[in-house]
Design an enzyme around this catalytic site. Structure first.
Site, PDB file in Angstrom:
ATOM      1  N   GLN A  93      -9.621 -14.481  -3.764  1.00 45.53           N
ATOM      2  CA  GLN A  93     -10.396 -15.358  -2.887  1.00 45.53           C
ATOM      3  C   GLN A  93     -11.784 -15.605  -3.473  1.00 45.53           C
ATOM      4  O   GLN A  93     -12.288 -16.725  -3.434  1.00 45.53           O
ATOM      5  CB  GLN A  93     -10.491 -14.699  -1.492  1.00 45.53           C
ATOM      6  CG  GLN A  93     -10.915 -15.630  -0.393  1.00 45.53           C
ATOM      7  CD  GLN A  93      -9.848 -16.689  -0.079  1.00 45.53           C
ATOM      8  OE1 GLN A  93      -8.695 -16.546  -0.468  1.00 45.53           O
ATOM      9  NE2 GLN A  93     -10.264 -17.737   0.585  1.00 45.53           N
TER      10      GLN A  93
ATOM     11  N   TRP B 180      17.779  -2.749  -9.529  1.00 45.43           N
ATOM     12  CA  TRP B 180      16.342  -2.555  -9.698  1.00 45.43           C
ATOM     13  C   TRP B 180      15.992  -1.412 -10.650  1.00 45.43           C
ATOM     14  O   TRP B 180      14.940  -0.799 -10.488  1.00 45.43           O
ATOM     15  CB  TRP B 180      15.660  -2.293  -8.337  1.00 45.43           C
ATOM     16  CG  TRP B 180      15.585  -3.497  -7.474  1.00 45.43           C
ATOM     17  CD1 TRP B 180      16.176  -3.688  -6.269  1.00 45.43           C
ATOM     18  CD2 TRP B 180      14.854  -4.699  -7.752  1.00 45.43           C
ATOM     19  NE1 TRP B 180      15.883  -4.933  -5.778  1.00 45.43           N
ATOM     20  CE2 TRP B 180      15.064  -5.573  -6.673  1.00 45.43           C
ATOM     21  CE3 TRP B 180      14.051  -5.135  -8.810  1.00 45.43           C
ATOM     22  CZ2 TRP B 180      14.503  -6.848  -6.605  1.00 45.43           C
ATOM     23  CZ3 TRP B 180      13.488  -6.399  -8.746  1.00 45.43           C
ATOM     24  CH2 TRP B 180      13.709  -7.237  -7.656  1.00 45.43           C
TER      25      TRP B 180
ATOM     26  N   GLY C 212     -11.913 -18.290  -5.856  1.00 41.96           N
ATOM     27  CA  GLY C 212     -11.637 -19.647  -5.382  1.00 41.96           C
ATOM     28  C   GLY C 212     -10.426 -20.225  -6.102  1.00 41.96           C
ATOM     29  O   GLY C 212      -9.447 -19.514  -6.363  1.00 41.96           O
TER      30      GLY C 212
ATOM     31  N   GLU D 269       9.118   2.966  -4.857  1.00 42.05           N
ATOM     32  CA  GLU D 269       8.753   4.396  -4.677  1.00 42.05           C
ATOM     33  C   GLU D 269       8.648   4.730  -3.187  1.00 42.05           C
ATOM     34  O   GLU D 269       7.803   5.519  -2.780  1.00 42.05           O
ATOM     35  CB  GLU D 269       7.428   4.731  -5.374  1.00 42.05           C
ATOM     36  CG  GLU D 269       7.372   4.425  -6.840  1.00 42.05           C
ATOM     37  CD  GLU D 269       8.289   5.306  -7.675  1.00 42.05           C
ATOM     38  OE1 GLU D 269       8.652   6.380  -7.191  1.00 42.05           O
ATOM     39  OE2 GLU D 269       8.646   4.877  -8.782  1.00 42.05           O
TER      40      GLU D 269
ATOM     41  N   GLY E 287      18.878   1.129  -0.366  1.00 44.44           N
ATOM     42  CA  GLY E 287      17.613   1.301  -1.072  1.00 44.44           C
ATOM     43  C   GLY E 287      16.815   2.413  -0.417  1.00 44.44           C
ATOM     44  O   GLY E 287      16.754   3.539  -0.900  1.00 44.44           O
TER      45      GLY E 287
HETATM   46  C1  LIG Z   1      10.080  -4.379  -9.090  1.00 44.26           C
HETATM   47  C2  LIG Z   1      10.903  -3.254  -8.574  1.00 44.26           C
HETATM   48  C3  LIG Z   1      11.181  -2.176  -9.390  1.00 44.26           C
HETATM   49  C4  LIG Z   1      11.981  -1.142  -8.940  1.00 44.26           C
HETATM   50  N1  LIG Z   1      12.315  -0.122  -9.789  1.00 44.26           N
HETATM   51  C5  LIG Z   1      13.250   0.777  -9.415  1.00 44.26           C
HETATM   52  C6  LIG Z   1      13.760   1.752 -10.347  1.00 44.26           C
HETATM   53  O1  LIG Z   1      13.336   1.814 -11.499  1.00 44.26           O
HETATM   54  N2  LIG Z   1      14.774   2.565  -9.935  1.00 44.26           N
HETATM   55  C7  LIG Z   1      15.288   2.515  -8.681  1.00 44.26           C
HETATM   56  O2  LIG Z   1      16.192   3.289  -8.375  1.00 44.26           O
HETATM   57  N3  LIG Z   1      14.797   1.635  -7.759  1.00 44.26           N
HETATM   58  C8  LIG Z   1      13.814   0.767  -8.108  1.00 44.26           C
HETATM   59  N4  LIG Z   1      13.347  -0.160  -7.204  1.00 44.26           N
HETATM   60  C9  LIG Z   1      13.966  -0.216  -5.883  1.00 44.26           C
HETATM   61  C10 LIG Z   1      13.048   0.170  -4.765  1.00 44.26           C
HETATM   62  O3  LIG Z   1      12.810   1.552  -4.798  1.00 44.26           O
HETATM   63  C11 LIG Z   1      13.694  -0.344  -3.477  1.00 44.26           C
HETATM   64  O4  LIG Z   1      13.560  -1.750  -3.477  1.00 44.26           O
HETATM   65  C12 LIG Z   1      13.093   0.267  -2.241  1.00 44.26           C
HETATM   66  O5  LIG Z   1      13.438   1.616  -2.149  1.00 44.26           O
HETATM   67  C13 LIG Z   1      13.550  -0.450  -0.973  1.00 44.26           C
HETATM   68  O6  LIG Z   1      14.927  -0.528  -0.920  1.00 44.26           O
HETATM   69  P1  LIG Z   1      15.610  -1.945  -0.608  1.00 44.26           P
HETATM   70  O7  LIG Z   1      15.062  -2.944  -1.562  1.00 44.26           O
HETATM   71  O8  LIG Z   1      17.066  -1.742  -0.586  1.00 44.26           O
HETATM   72  O9  LIG Z   1      15.072  -2.324   0.821  1.00 44.26           O
HETATM   73  P2  LIG Z   1      15.783  -1.943   2.197  1.00 44.26           P
HETATM   74  O10 LIG Z   1      16.068  -0.496   2.228  1.00 44.26           O
HETATM   75  O11 LIG Z   1      16.896  -2.904   2.436  1.00 44.26           O
HETATM   76  O12 LIG Z   1      14.617  -2.249   3.221  1.00 44.26           O
HETATM   77  C14 LIG Z   1      14.309  -3.590   3.661  1.00 44.26           C
HETATM   78  C15 LIG Z   1      13.171  -3.514   4.676  1.00 44.26           C
HETATM   79  O13 LIG Z   1      13.580  -2.709   5.791  1.00 44.26           O
HETATM   80  C16 LIG Z   1      12.599  -1.691   6.008  1.00 44.26           C
HETATM   81  N5  LIG Z   1      13.265  -0.500   6.528  1.00 44.26           N
HETATM   82  C17 LIG Z   1      14.102   0.329   5.866  1.00 44.26           C
HETATM   83  N6  LIG Z   1      14.493   1.335   6.661  1.00 44.26           N
HETATM   84  C18 LIG Z   1      13.887   1.140   7.857  1.00 44.26           C
HETATM   85  C19 LIG Z   1      13.894   1.828   9.101  1.00 44.26           C
HETATM   86  N7  LIG Z   1      14.600   2.938   9.270  1.00 44.26           N
HETATM   87  N8  LIG Z   1      13.141   1.347  10.098  1.00 44.26           N
HETATM   88  C20 LIG Z   1      12.419   0.236   9.952  1.00 44.26           C
HETATM   89  N9  LIG Z   1      12.369  -0.476   8.805  1.00 44.26           N
HETATM   90  C21 LIG Z   1      13.097  -0.028   7.777  1.00 44.26           C
HETATM   91  C22 LIG Z   1      11.996  -1.455   4.648  1.00 44.26           C
HETATM   92  O14 LIG Z   1      10.749  -0.827   4.752  1.00 44.26           O
HETATM   93  C23 LIG Z   1      11.902  -2.863   4.123  1.00 44.26           C
HETATM   94  O15 LIG Z   1      10.765  -3.492   4.643  1.00 44.26           O
HETATM   95  C24 LIG Z   1      12.495  -1.178  -7.617  1.00 44.26           C
HETATM   96  C25 LIG Z   1      12.168  -2.243  -6.777  1.00 44.26           C
HETATM   97  C26 LIG Z   1      11.387  -3.270  -7.238  1.00 44.26           C
HETATM   98  C27 LIG Z   1      11.087  -4.430  -6.330  1.00 44.26           C
END
Ligand SMILES: Cc1cc2nc3c(=O)[nH]c(=O)nc-3n(C[C@H](O)[C@H](O)[C@H](O)COP(=O)(O)OP(=O)(O)OC[C@H]3O[C@@H](n4cnc5c(N)ncnc54)[C@H](O)[C@@H]3O)c2cc1C
Length: 541
Positions: free
Chosen positions: A494, A298, A497, A521, A273
């Protein structure tokens, strides 16, 4: 420089000192080694957040100088918050920031300013003024054209979107066609498409502000039901303008501007992601084009969309990282349901299934499975020239998506703030309206300050981007505004309530919707560490 800007600069100087320390600690042969920065993640994250708040405070000061007493009072309160927050982050563990504890003492003027501003009676006086202002947190400072644009989209949002927003959320409905058709008529899908391609963006200059104010107005009514519809065409149009051939631009941009087809973005994969450069989805050259195989996840609005901007690996050498990635325009039929399957005559398949979510409802976000799905060579963005350049085109799109997401946050905050402020004057406890209590007045003042700061910061970065700058700033403002939205919607709930927790009021929707803004994003951590933090350290003196 005098007065408040001078005080902001004073703490900014501490942040700059800490960034220089990190630069020195993480440099090898005169260059910052990004791997070394990982040893300082917490420090870097805090510095990115401090920078975002201080930058927001500066934008608000510049804006207040052109406006009246209310705007001034809000700007000064926010400046004091930003200064106090920054100092308290640094003071917790000065060693982490490479700072001497003695260097954290602020000048008498700055200290006096902060304590006068943050004194409860001062904040409560501002809160009292705001509680009778019906959600107004100061003039937006838009020119006549943008004010008219905002007004016409607000009218549409109030009349068409808002009445459906709760049903879309509670029943997890797909955005109704009358919202989509109305927005098509208003030209909403063409906000990032140049006029020569049938959009609303001037041909001779960038104009992010139109897209920003429209997004704010629609998100104020519903984040999932309207406010996020512009994000996908924004990302796709930017990618096409950056990397598409003239023929591709002429073919796709007028269609995107009309909202026909609607579009989706398929970048994220189940295992990748934040780490976009490591995406694994395979694209294999075949006689007629490329066969796409693998999973995406996603992908918002992928069911209803007729085209998906899809990132896939055209070079199997994983060692190439982001240089092996290419962007495709994947056409598919539009579906209304929560599951779909497309079969091609040659045997290729694409199927999708919506992922149940707690909020951000209206478009459905899909898991996608590509099985040798054939995409013609003409649908590679940039055609031959675009092979291996998909990552760069995606990043161009993401910058637009990030400022757009800051605008979405502003819209959600505005909705939550104005409804909470109204409720606070109506709801009586212990014999008087809750807005008459000091604690709630302070709360409203602080909420208004964060909202105004988010808005003016967003506008300011929009202007910067229009001058061809602001790549990092788009991430900075997204980081700031999305955190602010989460906090403001929490505070709004909040104020309500028990009713805030009931589905009967929209407060819980705002809170659930706001929660996603810091995740997509670019998560706040990825933006703070990889985009903002790295750039701040590299540019440190
Ligand atoms: C409702 C929704 C709609 C979305 N729509 C789209 C869409 O239309 N198209 C699309 O392509 N994607 C979409 N996304 C995907 C979204 O962009 C990803 O969820 C996001 O980029 C995070 O990737 P991940 O979920 O794999 O989290 P991960 O990459 O697995 O991250 C998990 C956690 O680890 C943290 N982390 C990651 N790297 C590091 C690091 N180097 N150091 C410390 N912490 C780190 C992250 O900040 C996060 O807290 C959507 C997501 C949601 C929830």
């Amino acid at each position: 420089m005098t007065g408040v800007p001078r005080y902001i600069e004073e703490v900014d100087g501490l942040v700059a000192g800490s960034l220089s320390y990190l630069k020195e600690a993480c440099s090898e042969n005169g260059k910052v080694n990004p791997g070394r920065l990982d040893d300082y993640q917490q420090t870097l994250f805090d510095l990115a957040v401090c920078t975002a708040e201080l930058r927001a405070a500066s934008c608000l000061q510049e804006y207040a100088a052109r406006h009246g007493d209310l705007e001034h009072a809000i700007a000064d309160l926010f400046a004091a918050e930003a200064i106090a927050n920054t100092r308290s982050r640094l003071v917790r563990s000065p060693g982490d920031f490479g700072l001497d504890p003695g260097s954290l003492n602020l000048s008498a003027g700055a200290l006096q300013f902060v304590s006068a501003q943050l004194a409860a009676p001062n904040q409560a006086a501002l809160g009292e003024m705001l509680s009778s202002a019906d959600g107004f947190v100061g003039a937006r400072g838009l020119d006549e054209e943008k004010s008219m644009m905002a007004a016409s989209f607000r009218q549409f949002a109030d009349e068409v979107v808002a009445p459906r927003a709760e049903a879309i959320h509670r029943d997890d409905l797909l955005i109704p066609d009358d919202i989509l058709d109305g927005l098509r008529e208003l030209g909403c899908f063409g906000l990032s498409v140049p006029q020569r391609f049938g959009g609303l963006l001037p041909d001779d200059h960038e104009d992010s502000l139109g897209m920003i104010v429209v997004t704010e107005e629609l998100s104020r009514a519903s984040l999932g039901g309207a406010g996020s519809l512009i994000t996908r065409p924004e990302i796709m149009a930017r990618a096409l303008l950056e990397g598409g051939t003239a023929a591709q631009q002429a073919h796709w941009l007028p269609r995107l501007a009309k909202g026909d087809p609607l579009c989706g973005i398929a970048i994220t994969e189940p295992d990748y992601g934040s780490d976009v450069a490591s995406m694994r989805m395979r694209a294999t050259a075949s006689g007629e084009g490329w066969l796409l195989s693998g999973s995406k996840t996603w992908s918002t609005f992928a069911g209803k969309s007729g085209v998906l901007l899809t990132l896939a690996r055209t070079d199997p050498d994983l060692g190439l990282g982001h240089r092996g990635l290419t962007l495709f325009m994947v056409e598919k039929p539009s579906f209304d349901g929560e599951e779909f399957e497309v079969s091609q005559p040659g045997g290729g398949k694409l199927s999708g299934k919506a992922i149940p979510t707690i909020g951000y409802r209206g478009m459905h976000s899909f898991q996608l499975f590509f099985d040798d799905f054939l995409v013609p060579a003409s649908h590679v963005i940039g055609e031959g020239q675009g092979i291996g350049r998909g990552f760069y085109f995606t990043m161009r799109g993401f910058t637009g998506g990030r400022i757009q997401t800051a605008a979405r946050a502003c819209g959600v905050m505005q909705a939550a703030y104005e409804q909470a402020a109204r409720y606070a004057t109506e709801r009586r406890v212990f014999g008087k309206p809750i807005a008459d209590y000091q604690l709630n007045r302070v709360k409203l003042a602080r909420m208004a300050a964060y909202l105004a700061a988010s808005r003016q910061f967003t506008y300011s970065v929009g202007h910067l981007m229009d001058r061809g700058e602001g790549q990092m700033d788009a991430s900075l403002v997204k980081l700031f505004a999305c955190k602010a939205a989460e906090w403001i919607t929490r505070e709004a709930m909040q104020i309500y309530g028990g009713m805030g927790y009931a589905e009967e009021t929209a407060a819980s929707r705002y809170w659930l919707d706001a929660r996603v803004l810091s995740i997509f994003e670019g998560t706040e951590e990825t933006l703070a560490l990889k985009v903002v933090g790295r750039s701040l350290v590299e540019n440190a003196i």
